[in-house]
Design a protein around this motif. Structure first.
Motif, mmCIF file in Angstrom:
data_model
loop_
_atom_site.group_PDB
_atom_site.id
_atom_site.type_symbol
_atom_site.label_atom_id
_atom_site.label_comp_id
_atom_site.label_asym_id
_atom_site.label_seq_id
_atom_site.Cartn_x
_atom_site.Cartn_y
_atom_site.Cartn_z
ATOM 1 N N ASP A 213 37.916 31.447 22.234
ATOM 2 C CA ASP A 213 36.496 31.245 21.697
ATOM 3 C C ASP A 213 36.585 30.920 20.096
ATOM 4 O O ASP A 213 35.739 30.239 19.599
ATOM 5 C CB ASP A 213 36.075 32.796 21.664
ATOM 6 N N VAL A 214 37.451 31.466 19.482
ATOM 7 C CA VAL A 214 37.583 30.918 18.081
ATOM 8 C C VAL A 214 37.686 29.504 17.802
ATOM 9 O O VAL A 214 37.098 28.742 17.009
ATOM 10 C CB VAL A 214 38.683 31.722 17.077
ATOM 11 N N ARG A 215 38.466 28.686 18.805
ATOM 12 C CA ARG A 215 38.686 27.338 18.875
ATOM 13 C C ARG A 215 37.290 26.697 19.176
ATOM 14 O O ARG A 215 37.312 25.706 18.330
ATOM 15 C CB ARG A 215 39.884 27.102 19.941
ATOM 16 N N ARG A 216 36.561 27.222 20.116
ATOM 17 C CA ARG A 216 35.306 26.557 20.177
ATOM 18 C C ARG A 216 34.403 26.580 18.952
ATOM 19 O O ARG A 216 33.612 25.532 18.828
ATOM 20 C CB ARG A 216 34.748 27.214 21.368
ATOM 21 N N ILE A 217 34.360 27.799 18.427
ATOM 22 C CA ILE A 217 33.425 28.079 17.194
ATOM 23 C C ILE A 217 33.848 26.936 16.129
ATOM 24 O O ILE A 217 33.020 26.349 15.555
ATOM 25 C CB ILE A 217 33.693 29.401 16.943
ATOM 26 N N ALA A 218 35.309 26.767 15.875
ATOM 27 C CA ALA A 218 35.643 26.006 14.862
ATOM 28 C C ALA A 218 35.332 24.518 15.082
ATOM 29 O O ALA A 218 35.134 23.760 14.370
ATOM 30 C CB ALA A 218 37.160 25.992 14.734
ATOM 31 N N ARG A 219 35.478 24.106 16.394
ATOM 32 C CA ARG A 219 35.186 22.820 16.936
ATOM 33 C C ARG A 219 33.523 22.360 16.513
ATOM 34 O O ARG A 219 33.313 21.372 16.394
ATOM 35 C CB ARG A 219 35.366 22.469 18.290
ATOM 36 N N VAL A 220 32.756 23.578 16.966
ATOM 37 C CA VAL A 220 31.417 23.200 16.472
ATOM 38 C C VAL A 220 31.352 22.546 15.109
ATOM 39 O O VAL A 220 30.506 21.672 14.729
ATOM 40 C CB VAL A 220 30.676 24.357 16.682
ATOM 41 N N TYR A 221 31.825 23.179 14.290
ATOM 42 C CA TYR A 221 31.793 22.912 12.780
ATOM 43 C C TYR A 221 32.574 21.504 12.420
ATOM 44 O O TYR A 221 31.935 20.743 11.620
ATOM 45 C CB TYR A 221 32.516 23.669 11.792
ATOM 46 N N VAL A 222 33.561 21.356 12.953
ATOM 47 C CA VAL A 222 34.193 20.128 12.964
ATOM 48 C C VAL A 222 33.467 18.921 13.276
ATOM 49 O O VAL A 222 33.100 18.082 12.874
ATOM 50 C CB VAL A 222 35.558 20.193 13.550
ATOM 51 N N TRP A 223 33.201 19.025 14.832
ATOM 52 C CA TRP A 223 32.361 17.876 15.266
ATOM 53 C C TRP A 223 30.844 17.757 14.804
ATOM 54 O O TRP A 223 30.345 16.649 14.782
ATOM 55 C CB TRP A 223 32.617 17.957 16.995
ATOM 56 N N GLY A 224 30.301 18.869 14.434
ATOM 57 C CA GLY A 224 28.897 18.664 14.300
ATOM 58 C C GLY A 224 28.831 18.398 12.636
ATOM 59 O O GLY A 224 27.986 17.340 12.356
ATOM 60 N N SER A 225 30.059 18.427 11.812
ATOM 61 C CA SER A 225 29.993 17.725 10.507
ATOM 62 C C SER A 225 30.286 16.189 10.583
ATOM 63 O O SER A 225 29.826 15.584 9.696
ATOM 64 C CB SER A 225 31.035 18.523 9.590
ATOM 65 N N LEU A 226 31.221 16.115 11.576
ATOM 66 C CA LEU A 226 31.593 14.805 11.578
ATOM 67 C C LEU A 226 30.187 13.618 12.155
ATOM 68 O O LEU A 226 29.824 12.559 11.863
ATOM 69 C CB LEU A 226 32.584 14.391 12.695
ATOM 70 N N LEU A 227 29.592 14.478 13.060
ATOM 71 C CA LEU A 227 28.284 13.936 13.388
ATOM 72 C C LEU A 227 27.127 13.414 12.528
ATOM 73 O O LEU A 227 26.439 12.752 12.378
ATOM 74 C CB LEU A 227 27.838 14.615 14.906
ATOM 75 N N SER A 228 27.032 14.606 11.607
ATOM 76 C CA SER A 228 26.277 14.520 10.617
ATOM 77 C C SER A 228 26.520 13.452 9.534
ATOM 78 O O SER A 228 25.655 12.835 9.009
ATOM 79 C CB SER A 228 26.126 15.693 9.823
ATOM 80 N N VAL A 229 27.892 13.124 9.451
ATOM 81 C CA VAL A 229 28.225 11.932 8.565
ATOM 82 C C VAL A 229 27.665 10.668 8.917
ATOM 83 O O VAL A 229 27.204 9.807 8.371
ATOM 84 C CB VAL A 229 29.753 11.897 8.394
ATOM 85 N N ILE A 230 27.491 10.433 10.641
ATOM 86 C CA ILE A 230 27.272 9.149 11.104
ATOM 87 C C ILE A 230 25.788 8.941 11.109
ATOM 88 O O ILE A 230 25.075 8.250 10.701
ATOM 89 C CB ILE A 230 27.782 9.377 12.537
ATOM 90 N N VAL A 231 25.058 10.348 11.632
ATOM 91 C CA VAL A 231 23.516 10.236 11.690
ATOM 92 C C VAL A 231 22.679 10.689 10.441
ATOM 93 O O VAL A 231 21.818 9.590 10.079
ATOM 94 C CB VAL A 231 23.113 11.652 12.565
ATOM 95 N N ALA A 232 23.125 11.412 9.599
ATOM 96 C CA ALA A 232 22.521 11.676 8.135
ATOM 97 C C ALA A 232 23.625 12.076 7.020
ATOM 98 O O ALA A 232 23.621 12.883 6.648
ATOM 99 C CB ALA A 232 21.556 12.895 8.348
ATOM 100 N N PRO A 233 24.079 10.836 6.631
ATOM 101 C CA PRO A 233 25.135 10.838 5.442
ATOM 102 C C PRO A 233 24.625 11.529 4.156
ATOM 103 O O PRO A 233 25.290 12.132 3.390
ATOM 104 C CB PRO A 233 25.747 9.606 5.311
ATOM 105 N N GLU A 234 23.511 11.387 3.831
ATOM 106 C CA GLU A 234 22.880 11.880 2.503
ATOM 107 C C GLU A 234 22.397 13.288 2.934
ATOM 108 O O GLU A 234 22.633 14.207 1.750
ATOM 109 C CB GLU A 234 21.317 11.251 2.353
ATOM 110 N N TRP A 235 22.546 13.822 3.956
ATOM 111 C CA TRP A 235 22.238 15.263 4.248
ATOM 112 C C TRP A 235 23.832 15.735 4.233
ATOM 113 O O TRP A 235 24.003 16.997 3.775
ATOM 114 C CB TRP A 235 21.503 15.503 5.442
ATOM 115 N N ALA A 236 24.712 15.299 4.518
ATOM 116 C CA ALA A 236 26.135 15.879 4.902
ATOM 117 C C ALA A 236 26.821 15.926 3.868
ATOM 118 O O ALA A 236 27.595 16.784 3.667
ATOM 119 C CB ALA A 236 26.759 14.906 5.922
ATOM 120 N N PHE A 237 26.524 15.225 2.634
ATOM 121 C CA PHE A 237 27.433 15.091 1.521
ATOM 122 C C PHE A 237 26.676 15.759 0.236
ATOM 123 O O PHE A 237 25.161 15.508 0.398
ATOM 124 C CB PHE A 237 27.895 13.573 1.361
ATOM 125 N N GLU A 238 27.344 16.097 -0.592
ATOM 126 C CA GLU A 238 26.708 16.370 -1.858
ATOM 127 C C GLU A 238 26.349 15.214 -2.539
ATOM 128 O O GLU A 238 26.809 14.019 -2.779
ATOM 129 C CB GLU A 238 27.679 17.066 -2.846
#
Length: 468
Positions: free
Chosen positions: A132-157
Motif C-alpha cells: 500500500d505504501v509503495r502504491r501511494i508513493a508511486r502516485v506522487y512519483v508518476w503524477g509529478s513526472l506526468l505534470s512535467v510533461i503536461v504542465a511544466p509551468e505548474w509542476a516547477f517553481e
C-alpha cells in the motif's frame, strides 16, 4: 467486525496518503512564495473541496476507532506508542489553548485521531502495508513526472524575479526552479521520492518492473533539488546495505569510529580550516541560507515563554507581519529545525513530548529492524535527518504532506510490530529469498527443506516402533 475495521484502516491509509496529492491540485502555486497568496491558498470552490477532504479524514478516523475499540485490540507496544503520541500532541494543544491568535486550534486534533485509528485494532500484515505504501508513493512519483510533461509551468517553481532567484535555488540550471509536482513544496516531494526509491530497490520488497519505478523515483528526486531529501536517500540506502551485510562486514562501531577519526583529521588540516573560513565569510553560507535568523526568533520566544512557548501560530502570516515586520523575512514559515520549532512554539512541555515520541519510534524500529530488512529503521533515521533542517512534526492539521509522511511511517511500524514472528526466531529478512521470474522475491522455504521434514518424522516413528 475485524474485517470491517481492517477495511476502514486501509481506507484511512490511502486517504491520508493520497489526500495531499489532491490538495496540491487545489492550492495556489504561488502560495509558497507570495504572502498574499499564502493568506488565501484556496480560491472559490477549491476551499470547500479541501475542507471536505479534511472532514472525511476526521470522520474516517473516528469510524476506524469505533470499529476497533469494540474488540479492545490494544497491545502493549501499540499502547506505549499511543501514550507517547498523545504526550507529543498534548504540548501543541495546551499551547494553542493559551495562544490568543489561534482560532482553529481544533485542527491539531486531526493527527492524534489518525494515530489512534492506526494503533487501535489489528494492523494489516506487513507485506500488504508495504504494498500500500509503495502504491501511494508511486502516485506522487508518476503524477509529478506526468505534470512535467503536461504542465511544466505548474509542476516547477517559477523563478521570475530577482528576489525569487535570491531565495529559491536552481542547482541543475534548468531555469524553472525545483520540481513541486503533486505536493506543495520540493522538500515534501523529495522525501516521498526517496522512500519510493528505497522501496523499489529493496531486495525483500521488489516487484515486477521495479527498475522502471526506481528510475522514475530517482528522476523525481533529482528534479526536486532537495538537499535534505538527497541526504535522506543516502541514509536509507546505507542502513539497508549495512543491515544486509552486517554478518560479513566490518562492525558498525569500528566503521563509525573510523569515519569520526577521518573527519577529525580532516578538520585539523590547515587547508580544510582555510576553506571553512572562506565559506563562513559568505553571508548566505554563514547564516545557513537564513536559517539562523529563524532560530533566533524561535529562541527569543522560548525565553519569553519557556513552559508553553509562543503557540502554534509561531512563524504564521500574522506573526511575520506583526512581529518580524521585515518583508525580506516573510519567506520564513518555520524554524527549519524541529527541536527549535517545538521549543519556540510549545516550550519545554512540547519538547519533552517530541523527544519521547521520537525515542519510542526509534527504539521500536531498532527492535523490528530484521522484520523489514533495515527499512523501518532507515525510515526513522530519515525523520531525524529532516528534523535537523526542517520541521516534519509541525503543521499536522488536515491533509498535509507532513501528516502523510508520518502516517506512512506509523503504518509500517505498527504492521511490523504486530506481525513479528513468535520468539523472534524468524523474519522476512532472515529467510532466504529466491528471485522469481517476475523480478519479485519469494521468502518461501526451498522445496528440498520442505520434503526433508516429513521424511525425518517418518524415520523417528520407525525407530520408536523398533525400540518398542
Amino acid at each position: 467486525m475485524d474485517g470491517v475495521g481492517a477495511i476502514f484502516k486501509r481506507m484511512l491509509l490511502y486517504l491520508a496518503g493520497i489526500g495531499p496529492a489532491v490538495n496540491s491540485l487545489l492550492v495556489r502555486r504561488d502560495a509558497s512564495r507570495d504572502i498574499t497568496a499564502e493568506m488565501n491558498p484556496y480560491v472559490g470552490w477549491r476551499l470547500a473541496v479541501a475542507q471536505s477532504l479534511t472532514a472525511m479524514l476526521v470522520a474516517l478516523s473516528i469510524i476506524t476507532i469505533l470499529t476497533s475499540w469494540r474488540k479492545g485490540f490494544l497491545s502493549r507496544n501499540r499502547g506505549v506508542l499511543l501514550v507517547v503520541g498523545f504526550l507529543f500532541f498534548a504540548g501543541p494543544i495546551i499551547s494553542a489553548a493559551l495562544d490568543a491568535f489561534s482560532s482553529s486550534w481544533q485542527e491539531l486534533l486531526t493527527a492524534p485521531l489518525v494515530l489512534a485509528a492506526f494503533c487501535l485494532g489489528q494492523p494489516p500484515p506487513i507485506k500488504r502495508t508495504i504494498s500500500d505504501v509503495r502504491r501511494i508513493a508511486r502516485v506522487y512519483v508518476w503524477g509529478s513526472l506526468l505534470s512535467v510533461i503536461v504542465a511544466p509551468e505548474w509542476a516547477f517553481e517559477q523563478l521570475t524575479t530577482a528576489a525569487d532567484l535570491a531565495i529559491f535555488r536552481d542547482y541543475l540550471g534548468l531555469g524553472m526552479g525545483r520540481l513541486i509536482g503533486f505536493t506543495t513544496h520540493p522538500n515534501f516531494l523529495g522525501p516521498v521520492a526517496a522512500v519510493s526509491l528505497a522501496l523499489e530497490v529493496h531486495s525483500l520488497f521488489r516487484r515486477r518492473g521495479w527498475i522502471f519505478h526506481a528510475l522514475a523515483a530517482g528522476a523525481v528526486l533529482l528534479l526536486t533539488q532537495s538537499r535534505t531529501a538527497w541526504l535522506c536517500l543516502i541514509a536509507l540506502l546505507c542502513f539497508q546495505r549495512v543491515h544486509q551485510r552486517r554478518r560479513h562486514g566490518i562492525p558498525k562501531f569500528a566503521l563509525f569510529m573510523s569515519c569520526v577519526s577521518l573527519l577529525a583529521a580532516a578538520l585539523l588540516m590547515e587547508r580544510t580550516q582555510m576553506l571553512l573560513a572562506d565559506a563562513m565569510s559568505d553571508g548566505e553560507i554563514g547564516t545557513l541560507n537564513g536559517r539562523t535568523l529563524a532560530w533566533n526568533y524561535a529562541m527569543a520566544e522560548l525565553r519569553q515563554n519557556p513552559l508553553t512557548g509562543y503557540g502554534p501560530t509561531l512563524f504564521s502570516i500574522e506573526y511575520r507581519m506583526e512581529v518580524m515586520r521585515d518583508p525580506s523575512l516573510f519567506w520564513v514559515g518555520q524554524a527549519h529545525n524541529q527541536a527549535l520549532q517545538t521549543l519556540g512554539a510549545y516550550g519545554i512541555i512540547g519538547f519533552i513530548g517530541l523527544i519521547s515520541f521520537l525515542s519510542v519510534m526509534l527504539v521500536h524500529s531498532k527492535r523490528l529492524s530484521r522484520e523489514t530488512g533495515g527499512l523501518l529503521l532507515a525510515l526513522q533515521v530519515m525523520i531525524l535527518i529532516r528534523c535537523l533542517t526542517e520541521s516534519p512534526m509541525e503543521r499536522l492539521g488536515g491533509l498535509s504532506c507532513n501528516l502523510m509522511l508520518l502516517a506512512l511511517n506509523w503504518a509500517v511500524l505498527l504492521s511490523a510490530q504486530e506481525h513479528r514472528p513468535p520468539g523472534d526466531k524468524a523474519s522476512l529478512s532472515s529467510t532466504p529469498a529466491a528471485s522469481g521470474t517476475d523480478g519479485s522475491c519469494s521468502t518461501a522455504p526451498p522445496a528440498a527443506l520442505a520434503t526433508r521434514e516429513p521424511a525425518f518424522h517418518g524415520l523417528t516413528e520407525r525407530r520408536a516402533t523398533m525400540s518398542g
